[in-house]
Design an enzyme around this catalytic site. Structure first.
Site, short mmCIF file in Angstrom:
data_model
loop_
_atom_site.label_atom_id
_atom_site.label_comp_id
_atom_site.label_asym_id
_atom_site.label_seq_id
_atom_site.Cartn_x
_atom_site.Cartn_y
_atom_site.Cartn_z
N HIS A 59 -14.11 -3.51 9.84
CA HIS A 59 -13.06 -2.48 8.31
C HIS A 59 -13.44 -3.54 7.37
CE1 HIS A 59 -11.92 -0.10 11.09
NE2 HIS A 59 -11.37 -0.45 11.93
N LYS A 111 0.52 -1.48 0.01
CA LYS A 111 0.24 -0.27 0.21
C LYS A 111 0.99 1.34 -0.11
CE LYS A 111 -3.66 -1.79 2.31
NZ LYS A 111 -3.89 -3.02 2.41
N ARG A 165 -7.03 -8.19 -8.14
CA ARG A 165 -7.78 -9.72 -8.29
C ARG A 165 -8.77 -9.05 -9.02
NH1 ARG A 165 -9.76 -9.34 -3.74
NH2 ARG A 165 -9.40 -8.15 -1.67
N GLU A 183 -3.26 7.27 8.47
CA GLU A 183 -3.36 7.93 7.78
C GLU A 183 -4.81 8.35 7.99
OE1 GLU A 183 -3.45 5.92 2.81
OE2 GLU A 183 -5.28 5.80 4.27
#
Length: 657
Positions: free
Chosen positions: A235, A116, A294, A200
Site C-alpha cells: 500500500h 481520516k 504537507r 472501507e
C-alpha cells in the site's frame, strides 16, 4: 522573508529543501541523530545541530529537541519535510509558540485532516463522494467486524491517523479480519501513536489519483493537476506519474475543483495533496480518500510538468506572499520511481547494508535524481528504506517511458539489496507502456515482475573470471628478465590451464581458462570467449562488461542487468547443518515489539510468536512447524541483529494423545 530555515527532517527531502533555500539566499540548518552524523544532508547545510539518539522517537520525532535546535541555530522558520512531524498539529503549534514560522498549513487544517475518520465526515458534509465504510470513534473489534460485514468484503482496514501504507491491510474474508485488525493497529500505534482505524469497501481495481493543491493566506487556491500513484506495494507508492494516463480533461477539471473545495473548507495554506481513489472499471467515478497536509514524496513529477519549484512556493507563501495569478499549464509527461532498500522476492522485506558502489544516470534535463545516500553510506534499520527517487521527463508519455528504461539501465547501486530489478521490469512491462495500471498491478503480474532472476549468462561468468585473472598478483612483475615476468601460462609439454570457480545463489560454475599463442580462452560447457586486450570476444563481438569487486563479491554489469558472484573458499571448513525448523531467527535487524511465546508452550505451525519492527514495517514471525517452545530469547523492546535466535523448539515433535 525567511532568513534562516531549519529542516526538521533527513535524507533526500532535507537535501531537496536545502537546494531551493540556497538558491533563494536562505541560510539552512540541518538536524541529525547519532546515526546520521555523517549523512549527506548534514554536510550540505550551512549549520548542523545534533538532536539525539538513532531511534526517531528520541530525535526526529522529539519536538523539544527540534525547537531547541532552532533556538541554538538562530532559525526563524522550520520546514518539516514529509513524514516524521510534518502532519503533527502539536509541532506546528510549538513552532508558533517559539516564534518560528512553520512552513506548512495552520494547525487547525492539520487537525481537520489528521484523522481520516474526521476528514471523511467533513468531506461528506461538503458533498465530496466517499467510499462506503465505517469511520466512527467506537473501536470495539466486534463492532468493526460487524461493520466490515455490512460494507461487504473485501474490505480495507486503514489507520485513521496516518498514511504511507502503515497500519493498512486488505481483508478478503471474515475469518482473516481479527488478525489483520491486530496487525493494522500495531503498526498504526508504532508509526503514529494512535491505533484508531477505519474500515472501507476495497475496490478490486482501484486507481490512486491525487491532486496537488496550493493555497495562500488570502484564500486563493489553485490545482496543479493530478498524479497517478497506482503502482504500489504494501500500500505504498512505487511509481508515480503526471498527468494520469487516460484521464479526460473533464474528469481532471472535476477532480481539481473538488480538491480545491476541500482545501478551502479547512482554511488551507501552503502545499497539500487531496487523494482520490478512482474505479478503473468505471473511469468517471472517484472517491475522496484523504488529504495530506504537507509536501508529498512524489512532488517532483508535478514540478517537471509545470516548471514550478514547489518548495520555493512553500517558502514564499509561508513568508506571507500571494500566489501568482498566472494559470499553470501542463508541459509534457513525467514519471518517478522510488528506489528502495528491500528484497521484492521476500515480500518486500527491508534490507540493510553499506553502499560500496553508486552511479546515477547522466541524461541531462531528461532525468532528475533526488537522493539522500552516497557511496560508502550505511543503510540502517532506523529509518524508511527509500534510498532515492529517479524522475524522468519527456514531451509525451511514450517518450518518458523510454527515458525511464534508459535511466534505470544506467543506474548502478551495489552493497545493499534493492528493488532496482523490479523497477526495470515494471518499466518494460506492456501494461505499463499502455498506461493500464491500478493498485493491483504488481500482484496481478507477480509471475513476471517478481520472478526469480535468470542464472547469469556466460558473458557475465566470463567477465568475472577475467577479472579474477587480472587481479594484482596475477600480473607481470615488470621485470623482463624475471621468470615471473610472463603471464602467458606457459608450461613445459602442455598448454597453461586454470579453473576459476564462481558461485551465484549457491550454484558453483567452473570456468576453464587455457592460454594460447594469442592469449587466454575462457570456456564453460560449449561456450567460449577469447580475452584480447582486456576485452571479451564472443562469437566475433568484442564486449566490455563492467566489473566491480566489493562487499564480498564480484558484480558484473552488462546490458542493464547485474549479477554477483563469490569465490568459494575450498579450504574453509564446511558449516554444520542447522535444522531451520528448530528455531525462529530474526530475518533482518530490528526492534522486538511483541513476544507471544513462552517456554513449554505447544504451538502449531503458523502461530505468531514474535512481532519484529524494522524500517517502519512490522513483521509477524510465526512458528516454522508444530512443536513445543523450548527457549525464548526475544525480549520486547530489544534490538536484534539479522540471524539472532528468537525462539527455540524441542528437537522432536511431541506425540499427540
Amino acid at each position: 522573508m525567511i532568513r534562516t530555515l531549519l529542516i526538521a527532517n533527513r535524507g533526500e527531502i532535507a537535501l531537496r529543501i536545502i537546494r531551493t533555500a540556497r538558491r533563494m539566499g536562505v541560510r539552512t540548518v540541518a538536524v541529525f541523530s547519532e546515526a546520521d552524523a555523517r549523512a549527506a544532508h548534514v554536510a550540505a547545510a550551512d549549520v548542523a545541530v545534533p538532536i539525539g539518539p538513532a531511534p526517531a522517537r528520541e530525535s526526529y520525532l522529539s519536538i523539544p529537541h527540534i525547537i531547541e535546535a532552532a533556538r541554538l541555530s538562530g532559525a526563524d522558520a522550520v520546514h518539516p519535510g514529509y513524514g516524521f512531524l510534518s502532519e503533527n498539529a502539536g509541532f506546528a503549534e510549538a513552532c508558533a509558540e517559539a516564534g518560528l514560522v512553520f512552513v506548512g498549513p495552520p494547525s487547525s487544517a492539520i487537525r481537520a485532516m489528521g484523522s481520516k475518520s474526521a476528514a471523511k465526515a467533513l468531506m461528506e458534509a461538503a458533498g465530496v463522494p466517499l467510499v462506503p465504510g465505517y469511520h466512527g470513534a467506537d473501536q470495539d473489534p466486534a463492532l468493526l467486524a460487524a461493520e466490515a460485514a455490512r460494507v461487504g468484503y473485501p474490505v480495507l482496514i486503514k489507520a485513521s491517523a496516518g498514511g504511507g501504507g502503515k497500519g493498512m491491510r486488505i481483508v478478503a474474508e471474515p475469518g482473516a479480519f481479527a488478525e489483520a485488525l491486530a496487525v493494522a493497529r500495531g503498526e498504526a500505534m508504532s508509526a503514529f501513536g494512535d491505533d484508531q482505524v477505519l474500515v472501507e469497501r476495497y475496490l478490486t481495481r482501484p486507481r490512486h489519483i491525487e491532486i496537488q493543491v496550493f493555497a495562500d493566506a488570502s484564500g486563493q487556491t489553485v490545482s496543479l493537476f493530478e498524479r497517478d500513484c497506482s503502482i504500489q506495494r504494501r500500500h505504498q507508492k512505487v511509481v508515480e506519474e503526471a498527468p494520469a494516463p487516460g484521464l479526460s480533461p473533464e474528469l481532471r477539471a472535476r477532480m481539481g475543483e473538488a480538491a480545491c473545495a476541500a482545501a478551502r473548507a479547512i482554511g488551507y495554506v501552503g502545499a497539500g495533496t487531496v487523494e482520490f481513489i478512482a474505479n478503473a472499471d468505471a473511469p468517471e467515478q472517484f472517491f475522496f480518500m484523504e488529504m495530506n497536509t504537507r509536501l508529498q514524496v512524489e512532488h517532483p513529477v508535478t514540478e517537471m510538468v509545470t516548471g514550478l519549484d514547489l518548495v520555493e512556493w512553500q517558502l514564499l507563501v509561508a513568508s506571507g506572499e500571494k500566489l501568482s495569478s498566472t494559470e499553470p499549464r501542463l508541459q509534457g509527461h513525467a514519471i518517478e520511481v522510488r528506489l528502495y532498500a528491500e528484497d521484492p522476492a521476500r515480500d518486500f522485506m527491508p534490507a540493510v547494508g553499506r553502499i560500496h558502489h553508486l552511479r546515477w544516470p547522466r541524461m541531462g534535463r531528461a532525468v532528475r535524481i533526488d537522493s539522500g545516500v552516497r557511496e560508502g553510506d550505511a543503510v540502517t534499520v532506523h529509518y524508511d528504506p527509500m534510498l532515492a527517487k529517479l524522475i524522468v521527463h519527456d514531451a509525451t508519455r511514450e517518450g518518458a517511458v523510454r527515458q525511464l528504461r534508459r535511466a534505470l539501465a544506467a543506474t548502478e547501486l551495489l552493497g545493499v539489496q534493492t528493488n532496482l530489478a523490479l523497477l526495470r521490469r515494471i518499466a518494460a512491462h506492456p501494461d505499463f507502456a499502455a498506461g493500464a495500471v491500478d493498485t493491483g498491478s504488481i500482484g496481478r503480474h507477480e509471475a513476471t515482475l517478481l520472478a526469480p532472476s535468470e542464472p547469469a549468462p556466460f558473458v557475465a561468468l566470463a567477465a568475472a573470471a577475467a577479472h579474477v585473472l587480472a587481479r594484482p598478483g596475477t600480473q607481470a612483475s615488470g621485470d623482463p628478465h624475471s621468470p615471473w615476468g610472463s603471464t602467458s601460462g606457459w608450461r613445459m609439454n602442455a598448454p597453461g590451464q586454470r579453473t576459476v570457480t564462481l558461485e551465484e545463489g549457491g550454484t558453483a560454475q567452473a570456468v576453464q581458462v587455457q592460454w594460447g599463442a594469442h592469449g587466454p580462452t575462457l570456456a564453460l560447457h560449449d561456450e567460449t570467449a577469447a580475452l584480447r586486450d582486456g576485452r571479451l570476444v564472443i562469437d566475433g563481438a568484442a564486449l566490455s562488461p563492467k566489473v566491480i569487486e566489493g562487499g564480498g563479491g564480484i558484480t558484473v554489469l552488462h546490458g542493464g542487468e547485474a549479477w554477483t558472484f563469490v569465490e568459494p573458499d575450498t579450504l574453509a571448513p564446511r558449516d554444520g547443518v542447522v535444522e531451520g525448523g528448530d528455531r525462529l531467527v530474526a530475518p533482518m535487524p530490528g526492534r522486538i515489539v511483541v513476544v507471544q511465546a513462552e517456554p513449554g508452550q505447544t504451538v502449531a505451525r503458523g502461530t505468531v510468536l514474535v512481532v519484529l519492527e524494522a524500517m517502519k514495517v512490522q513483521m509477524r514471525l510465526t512458528a516454522p512447524r508444530d512443536g513445543v517452545v523450548s527457549a525464548v530469547s526475544a525480549v520486547a523492546g530489544a534490538l536484534v541483529e539479522e540471524g539472532a535466535e528468537l525462539v527455540g523448539f524441542e528437537t522432536s515433535t511431541p506425540s499427540r494423545g
